[in-house]
Design a protein around this motif. Structure first.
Motif, PDB file in Angstrom:
ATOM      1  N   UNK A 168       0.767  -1.246   0.000  1.00 15.99           N
ATOM      2  CA  UNK A 168       0.000   0.000   0.000  1.00 15.99           C
ATOM      3  C   UNK A 168       0.793   1.288   0.000  1.00 15.99           C
ATOM      4  N   UNK A 169       2.111   1.203  -0.046  1.00 18.44           N
ATOM      5  CA  UNK A 169       2.931   2.414  -0.066  1.00 18.44           C
ATOM      6  C   UNK A 169       3.246   2.821  -1.506  1.00 18.44           C
ATOM      7  N   UNK A 170       3.217   4.128  -1.761  1.00 19.05           N
ATOM      8  CA  UNK A 170       3.521   4.659  -3.083  1.00 19.05           C
ATOM      9  C   UNK A 170       5.013   4.957  -3.171  1.00 19.05           C
ATOM     10  N   UNK A 171       5.539   4.899  -4.394  1.00 18.94           N
ATOM     11  CA  UNK A 171       6.956   5.166  -4.587  1.00 18.94           C
ATOM     12  C   UNK A 171       7.162   6.047  -5.810  1.00 18.94           C
ATOM     13  N   UNK A 172       8.294   6.783  -5.799  1.00 16.67           N
ATOM     14  CA  UNK A 172       8.659   7.634  -6.918  1.00 16.67           C
ATOM     15  C   UNK A 172      10.174   7.510  -7.109  1.00 16.67           C
ATOM     16  N   UNK A 173      10.623   7.597  -8.386  1.00 16.89           N
ATOM     17  CA  UNK A 173      12.059   7.540  -8.672  1.00 16.89           C
ATOM     18  C   UNK A 173      12.691   8.879  -8.309  1.00 16.89           C
ATOM     19  N   UNK A 174      13.749   8.824  -7.499  1.00 15.25           N
ATOM     20  CA  UNK A 174      14.512  10.019  -7.136  1.00 15.25           C
ATOM     21  C   UNK A 174      15.989   9.649  -7.233  1.00 15.25           C
ATOM     22  N   UNK A 175      16.693  10.313  -8.148  1.00  7.76           N
ATOM     23  CA  UNK A 175      18.126  10.046  -8.319  1.00  7.76           C
ATOM     24  C   UNK A 175      18.435   8.559  -8.459  1.00  7.76           C
ATOM     25  N   UNK A 176      17.706   7.895  -9.332  1.00  3.31           N
ATOM     26  CA  UNK A 176      17.894   6.489  -9.676  1.00  3.31           C
ATOM     27  C   UNK A 176      17.581   5.523  -8.522  1.00  3.31           C
ATOM     28  N   UNK A 177      16.812   5.972  -7.550  1.00  2.44           N
ATOM     29  CA  UNK A 177      16.379   5.119  -6.444  1.00  2.44           C
ATOM     30  C   UNK A 177      14.878   5.262  -6.267  1.00  2.44           C
ATOM     31  N   UNK A 178      14.220   4.153  -5.946  1.00  4.63           N
ATOM     32  CA  UNK A 178      12.797   4.216  -5.614  1.00  4.63           C
ATOM     33  C   UNK A 178      12.672   4.676  -4.165  1.00  4.63           C
ATOM     34  N   UNK A 179      11.915   5.745  -3.949  1.00  3.53           N
ATOM     35  CA  UNK A 179      11.724   6.324  -2.628  1.00  3.53           C
ATOM     36  C   UNK A 179      10.226   6.316  -2.330  1.00  3.53           C
ATOM     37  N   UNK A 180       9.870   5.995  -1.109  1.00  8.26           N
ATOM     38  CA  UNK A 180       8.456   6.062  -0.740  1.00  8.26           C
ATOM     39  C   UNK A 180       8.024   7.528  -0.794  1.00  8.26           C
ATOM     40  N   UNK A 181       6.855   7.757  -1.385  1.00 11.64           N
ATOM     41  CA  UNK A 181       6.415   9.133  -1.644  1.00 11.64           C
ATOM     42  C   UNK A 181       6.212   9.944  -0.377  1.00 11.64           C
ATOM     43  N   UNK A 182       5.779   9.323   0.704  1.00 13.58           N
ATOM     44  CA  UNK A 182       5.593  10.104   1.918  1.00 13.58           C
ATOM     45  C   UNK A 182       6.940  10.572   2.477  1.00 13.58           C
ATOM     46  N   UNK A 183       8.001   9.788   2.290  1.00 11.90           N
ATOM     47  CA  UNK A 183       9.346  10.216   2.705  1.00 11.90           C
ATOM     48  C   UNK A 183       9.818  11.378   1.820  1.00 11.90           C
ATOM     49  N   UNK A 184       9.555  11.241   0.517  1.00 12.73           N
ATOM     50  CA  UNK A 184       9.952  12.302  -0.409  1.00 12.73           C
ATOM     51  C   UNK A 184       9.202  13.593  -0.077  1.00 12.73           C
ATOM     52  N   UNK A 185       7.926  13.482   0.216  1.00 12.32           N
ATOM     53  CA  UNK A 185       7.119  14.654   0.559  1.00 12.32           C
ATOM     54  C   UNK A 185       7.657  15.327   1.816  1.00 12.32           C
ATOM     55  N   UNK A 186       8.018  14.525   2.801  1.00  4.23           N
ATOM     56  CA  UNK A 186       8.562  15.104   4.036  1.00  4.23           C
ATOM     57  C   UNK A 186       9.856  15.866   3.737  1.00  4.23           C
ATOM     58  N   UNK A 187      10.730  15.251   2.956  1.00  6.82           N
ATOM     59  CA  UNK A 187      11.997  15.908   2.610  1.00  6.82           C
ATOM     60  C   UNK A 187      11.746  17.182   1.805  1.00  6.82           C
ATOM     61  N   UNK A 188      10.749  17.174   0.953  1.00  7.06           N
ATOM     62  CA  UNK A 188      10.433  18.312   0.096  1.00  7.06           C
ATOM     63  C   UNK A 188       9.849  19.485   0.883  1.00  7.06           C
ATOM     64  N   UNK A 189       9.068  19.192   1.915  1.00  6.86           N
ATOM     65  CA  UNK A 189       8.290  20.236   2.582  1.00  6.86           C
ATOM     66  C   UNK A 189       8.711  20.598   4.001  1.00  6.86           C
ATOM     67  N   UNK A 190       9.562  19.818   4.650  1.00  8.08           N
ATOM     68  CA  UNK A 190       9.851  20.103   6.061  1.00  8.08           C
ATOM     69  C   UNK A 190      10.607  21.424   6.194  1.00  8.08           C
ATOM     70  N   UNK A 191      10.326  22.189   7.229  1.00  5.21           N
ATOM     71  CA  UNK A 191      10.946  23.506   7.400  1.00  5.21           C
ATOM     72  C   UNK A 191      12.363  23.449   7.973  1.00  5.21           C
ATOM     73  N   UNK A 192      12.845  22.238   8.266  1.00  2.00           N
ATOM     74  CA  UNK A 192      14.145  22.109   8.924  1.00  2.00           C
ATOM     75  C   UNK A 192      15.291  21.853   7.948  1.00  2.00           C
ATOM     76  N   UNK A 193      14.972  21.707   6.663  1.00  2.00           N
ATOM     77  CA  UNK A 193      16.005  21.431   5.674  1.00  2.00           C
ATOM     78  C   UNK A 193      16.499  19.995   5.711  1.00  2.00           C
ATOM     79  N   UNK A 194      15.700  19.094   6.272  1.00  6.23           N
ATOM     80  CA  UNK A 194      16.095  17.681   6.350  1.00  6.23           C
ATOM     81  C   UNK A 194      15.964  17.055   4.962  1.00  6.23           C
ATOM     82  N   UNK A 195      17.024  16.415   4.510  1.00  7.78           N
ATOM     83  CA  UNK A 195      17.048  15.788   3.188  1.00  7.78           C
ATOM     84  C   UNK A 195      16.754  14.295   3.314  1.00  7.78           C
ATOM     85  N   UNK A 196      16.591  13.649   2.162  1.00  8.97           N
ATOM     86  CA  UNK A 196      16.386  12.199   2.158  1.00  8.97           C
ATOM     87  C   UNK A 196      17.589  11.500   2.785  1.00  8.97           C
TER      88      UNK A 196
END
Length: 183
Positions: free
Chosen positions: A45-73
């Motif tokens: 049931x988890x969604x994934x997206x390709x990021x830099x040649x790796x499959x990443x779960x979309x909720x992790x990618x969203x957190x990295x994209x939007x968090x105000x702390x500058x936390x990266x994948x």
């Protein structure tokens, strides 16, 4: 460019992320709406997206994209990205928080979302309920050894001991179980 040949347009991970995002997902009590992923999902049931040649779960990618702390994948490596809304396909950063594996497990248990399969429901069960009752009765009445019972039923003698002592298959009771603790 020759006729029939098309130039492939490679979209960024963020473009692919937004292409499949639906911000009008289900409403949650005391929370904003879930952002539902409309693309392909894994079998759990988890969604994934390709990021830099790796499959990443979309909720992790969203957190990295939007968090105000500058936390990266990369910074998130070794951490769980947990859902407050308990919706695996949700990518709304307001519903996500970082935690240790134990934080995620504790959250799951607190919300009573864990699934504990007992006895025959477990895909790993080698015995059924009737056999468990039979093992307990035979051990008590026939004075047969745990080793012999283990060989006969195709399980370890330790497993037989755990069944007899109600350490395994605790949910199966026999009429004599109530009197078992008496000397």
């Amino acid at each position: 460019m020759p006729k029939g040949v098309y130039e492939r347009v490679i979209k960024s991970p963020e473009e692919r992320f937004w292409k499949y995002m639906d911000k009008e997902g289900r409403e949650n009590e005391n929370m904003s709406r879930c952002w539902r992923w409309r693309g392909r999902k894994t079998t759990n049931g988890y969604a994934q997206v390709w990021v830099n040649y790796k499959m990443i779960q979309t909720h992790r990618y969203s957190y990295a994209l939007h968090n105000p702390y500058g936390i990266t994948l990369d910074d998130m490596e070794g951490c769980d990205c947990c859902h407050e809304c308990d919706n695996r396909e949700c990518c709304n950063p307001d519903h996500l928080f970082l935690g240790e594996r134990q934080d995620n497990v504790d959250d799951m248990c607190e919300k009573k979302r864990q699934v504990t399969l007992k006895g025959e429901q477990s895909g790993r069960a080698k015995l059924n309920e009737a056999q468990v009752i039979e093992i307990r009765n035979r051990y008590k009445n026939e004075q047969i050894s745990q080793k012999k019972l283990g060989i006969e039923y195709g399980v370890a003698s330790r497993t037989i001991g755990q069944i007899i002592n109600n350490e395994r298959w605790k949910h199966i009771t026999t009429p004599d179980d109530d009197n078992q603790s008496e000397p």
